[in-house]
Enzyme design. Structure first.
Site, PDB file in Angstrom:
ATOM      1  N   ASP A  22       0.502   1.506   2.081  1.00  0.00           N
ATOM      2  CA  ASP A  22       1.491   2.572   2.256  1.00  0.00           C
ATOM      3  C   ASP A  22       1.740   3.186   0.879  1.00  0.00           C
ATOM      4  OD1 ASP A  22       5.061   2.722   3.010  1.00  0.00           O
ATOM      5  OD2 ASP A  22       3.494   4.259   2.920  1.00  0.00           O
ATOM      6  N   GLY A  43      -1.613  -2.465  -7.153  1.00  0.00           N
ATOM      7  CA  GLY A  43      -2.329  -3.013  -6.004  1.00  0.00           C
ATOM      8  C   GLY A  43      -3.778  -3.318  -6.300  1.00  0.00           C
ATOM      9  N   ASP A  77       9.940   1.297  -0.509  1.00  0.00           N
ATOM     10  CA  ASP A  77      11.240   1.435   0.152  1.00  0.00           C
ATOM     11  C   ASP A  77      11.547   0.238   1.052  1.00  0.00           C
ATOM     12  OD1 ASP A  77       9.173   3.786   1.489  1.00  0.00           O
ATOM     13  OD2 ASP A  77       9.751   2.061   2.709  1.00  0.00           O
ATOM     14  N   GLN A  88       6.425   7.754 -12.296  1.00  0.00           N
ATOM     15  CA  GLN A  88       6.629   8.975 -11.496  1.00  0.00           C
ATOM     16  C   GLN A  88       8.093   9.418 -11.593  1.00  0.00           C
ATOM     17  OE1 GLN A  88       5.217   7.332  -7.735  1.00  0.00           O
ATOM     18  NE2 GLN A  88       6.364   5.478  -8.226  1.00  0.00           N
ATOM     19  N   THR A 141       1.308   6.400  -2.146  1.00  0.00           N
ATOM     20  CA  THR A 141       1.363   7.840  -2.342  1.00  0.00           C
ATOM     21  C   THR A 141      -0.057   8.378  -2.139  1.00  0.00           C
ATOM     22  OG1 THR A 141       1.174   7.200  -4.674  1.00  0.00           O
ATOM     23  CG2 THR A 141       3.338   7.942  -3.913  1.00  0.00           C
ATOM     24  N   ASP A 142      -0.237   9.669  -2.275  1.00  0.00           N
ATOM     25  CA  ASP A 142      -1.567  10.255  -2.093  1.00  0.00           C
ATOM     26  C   ASP A 142      -2.478   9.883  -3.263  1.00  0.00           C
ATOM     27  OD1 ASP A 142       0.162  12.991  -0.655  1.00  0.00           O
ATOM     28  OD2 ASP A 142      -1.180  11.616   0.399  1.00  0.00           O
TER      29      ASP A 142
HETATM   30  N1  SAM Z   1       5.459   6.420   3.290  1.00  0.00           N
HETATM   31  C1  SAM Z   1       5.169   7.221   2.121  1.00  0.00           C
HETATM   32  C2  SAM Z   1       4.026   8.173   2.336  1.00  0.00           C
HETATM   33  O1  SAM Z   1       3.254   7.992   3.258  1.00  0.00           O
HETATM   34  O2  SAM Z   1       3.927   9.097   1.522  1.00  0.00           O
HETATM   35  C3  SAM Z   1       4.865   6.363   0.958  1.00  0.00           C
HETATM   36  C4  SAM Z   1       5.962   5.401   0.735  1.00  0.00           C
HETATM   37  S1  SAM Z   1       6.021   4.520  -0.674  1.00  0.00           S
HETATM   38  C5  SAM Z   1       7.351   5.274  -1.479  1.00  0.00           C
HETATM   39  C6  SAM Z   1       4.612   4.891  -1.662  1.00  0.00           C
HETATM   40  C7  SAM Z   1       4.601   3.888  -2.794  1.00  0.00           C
HETATM   41  O3  SAM Z   1       3.293   3.652  -3.285  1.00  0.00           O
HETATM   42  C8  SAM Z   1       5.408   4.333  -4.027  1.00  0.00           C
HETATM   43  O4  SAM Z   1       6.568   3.546  -4.127  1.00  0.00           O
HETATM   44  C9  SAM Z   1       4.459   4.132  -5.210  1.00  0.00           C
HETATM   45  O5  SAM Z   1       5.114   3.650  -6.359  1.00  0.00           O
HETATM   46  C10 SAM Z   1       3.477   3.142  -4.604  1.00  0.00           C
HETATM   47  N2  SAM Z   1       2.180   3.080  -5.303  1.00  0.00           N
HETATM   48  C11 SAM Z   1       1.423   4.110  -5.739  1.00  0.00           C
HETATM   49  N3  SAM Z   1       0.322   3.658  -6.372  1.00  0.00           N
HETATM   50  C12 SAM Z   1       0.368   2.294  -6.337  1.00  0.00           C
HETATM   51  C13 SAM Z   1      -0.483   1.256  -6.804  1.00  0.00           C
HETATM   52  N4  SAM Z   1      -1.632   1.544  -7.475  1.00  0.00           N
HETATM   53  N5  SAM Z   1      -0.137  -0.028  -6.569  1.00  0.00           N
HETATM   54  C14 SAM Z   1       1.008  -0.320  -5.892  1.00  0.00           C
HETATM   55  N6  SAM Z   1       1.889   0.617  -5.437  1.00  0.00           N
HETATM   56  C15 SAM Z   1       1.554   1.917  -5.645  1.00  0.00           C
END
Ligand code: SAM
Length: 288
Positions: free
Chosen positions: A159, A141, A88, A33, A161-162
């Site tokens: 927690d 994950g 984070d 990303q 991303t969308d």
């Molecule tokens: N609090 C934020 C929100 O609600 O939008 C999200 C915080 S955090 C930055 C979201 C994290 O999810 C990102 O760092 C992203 O890299 C991670 N992420 C997305 N897809 C993922 C996956 N399949 N496995 C593990 N982490 C993932």
């Protein structure tokens, strides 16, 4: 980036927020990303992933407290917690505030998010990265839950991303089926499920999927100023009944024992209990 520029959030095609920024602190295109961290005039430092606001120093406490304290205190005896995403480190920090937690495994797909958060947003995670109970894994994950042993965790906190791009797999039948398998009999999973005023499908579709693998499914809300569109929803699914009906005084007693009471800026026992009372425009998206 020049001084006094503006950055526009690109989450919605025809509506959004913008921030006046003092300077760009980091801009990295990782394998997953586009990561941007900026110093703003109004919200401290903020991080965007693919143009979507993930966290701001000014209001991160709202979301982190609600996605972490509600499942741990609602469960009541969570010892092993799995955190997915949350690069984070904010969720990790708050989960580890609970002395009952013996192990917190955090699985974040993008090591660059962790690296840049440590460098430019150090206050979000504090010392959580060095807590001996913390295990931080850079990985997907979905892969982790596929391989994890049965009944390994009391709570799973997603927690992410969308459900677009790398986050999409965390909202699938396969993910929830494995989540149910690796949770204990009293286990609970909580997912960030977007802002229903603009993303109702995220709550609706994922709640139907969770209901295929868990007997109790619902959601609770948090008012996160920079997740534009009103209430943010956190979907939950539990194997045992009552996760959303723990009496306020029981929550207070648990929080007192955990040393959480008085340390929060949004979460309180009353907010915890009240967050499950959904306005009809949100509750209508949940399975009956
Ligand atoms: N609090 C934020 C929100 O609600 O939008 C999200 C915080 S955090 C930055 C979201 C994290 O999810 C990102 O760092 C992203 O890299 C991670 N992420 C997305 N897809 C993922 C996956 N399949 N496995 C593990 N982490 C993932």
């Amino acid at each position: 980036m020049s001084v006094d520029s503006w950055i526009n959030e690109t989450l919605y095609a025809a509506w959004g927020q913008r921030f006046k920024v003092k300077r760009e602190l980091a801009r990295v295109q990782s394998d997953f990303q586009d990561i941007g961290i900026f110093e703003t005039y109004t919200h401290g430092r903020i991080m965007l992933l693919d143009g979507v606001v993930q966290i701001t120093e000014s209001d991160e406490f709202v979301y982190q407290e609600m996605i972490a304290h509600v499942p741990v205190l609602g469960h009541g005896a969570a010892r092993n917690v799995l955190i997915i995403g949350a690069g984070d480190g904010g969720v990790l920090r708050r989960v580890l505030q609970h002395g009952s937690v013996e192990r917190a495994v955090m699985v974040e797909i993008d090591g660059e998010v962790i690296r840049l958060s440590k460098e430019f947003l150090p206050g979000i995670a504090g010392d959580a990265w060095h807590d001996p109970r913390a295990e931080v894994i850079v990985g997907d994950g979905i892969d982790y839950v596929r391989r994890a042993p049965a009944a390994m965790f009391d709570a799973i906190i997603v927690d992410s991303t969308d459900p677009i791009g790398v986050g999409e797999v965390l909202f699938t039948d396969e993910f929830y089926e494995n989540a149910a398998r690796i949770l204990t009999a009293s286990g609970v999973i909580v997912n960030q499920c977007g802002v229903p005023a603009m993303q109702a499908d995220e709550l609706h579709d994922t709640s139907i999927r969770r209901a295929r693998f868990f007997p109790h499914v619902g959601a609770y809300v948090a008012a996160v100023p920079t997740y534009v569109g009103g209430y943010m929803t956190l979907g939950f699914a539990s194997k045992a009944p009552g996760f959303d009906q723990v009496p306020t005084d029981v929550i207070r007693t648990r929080a007192q024992a955990a040393g959480i009471l008085g340390s929060t800026q949004y979460w309180t026992p009353e907010i915890h209990a009240g967050a499950f009372n959904l306005p009809p425009y949100i509750s209508k998206h949940l399975p009956r």
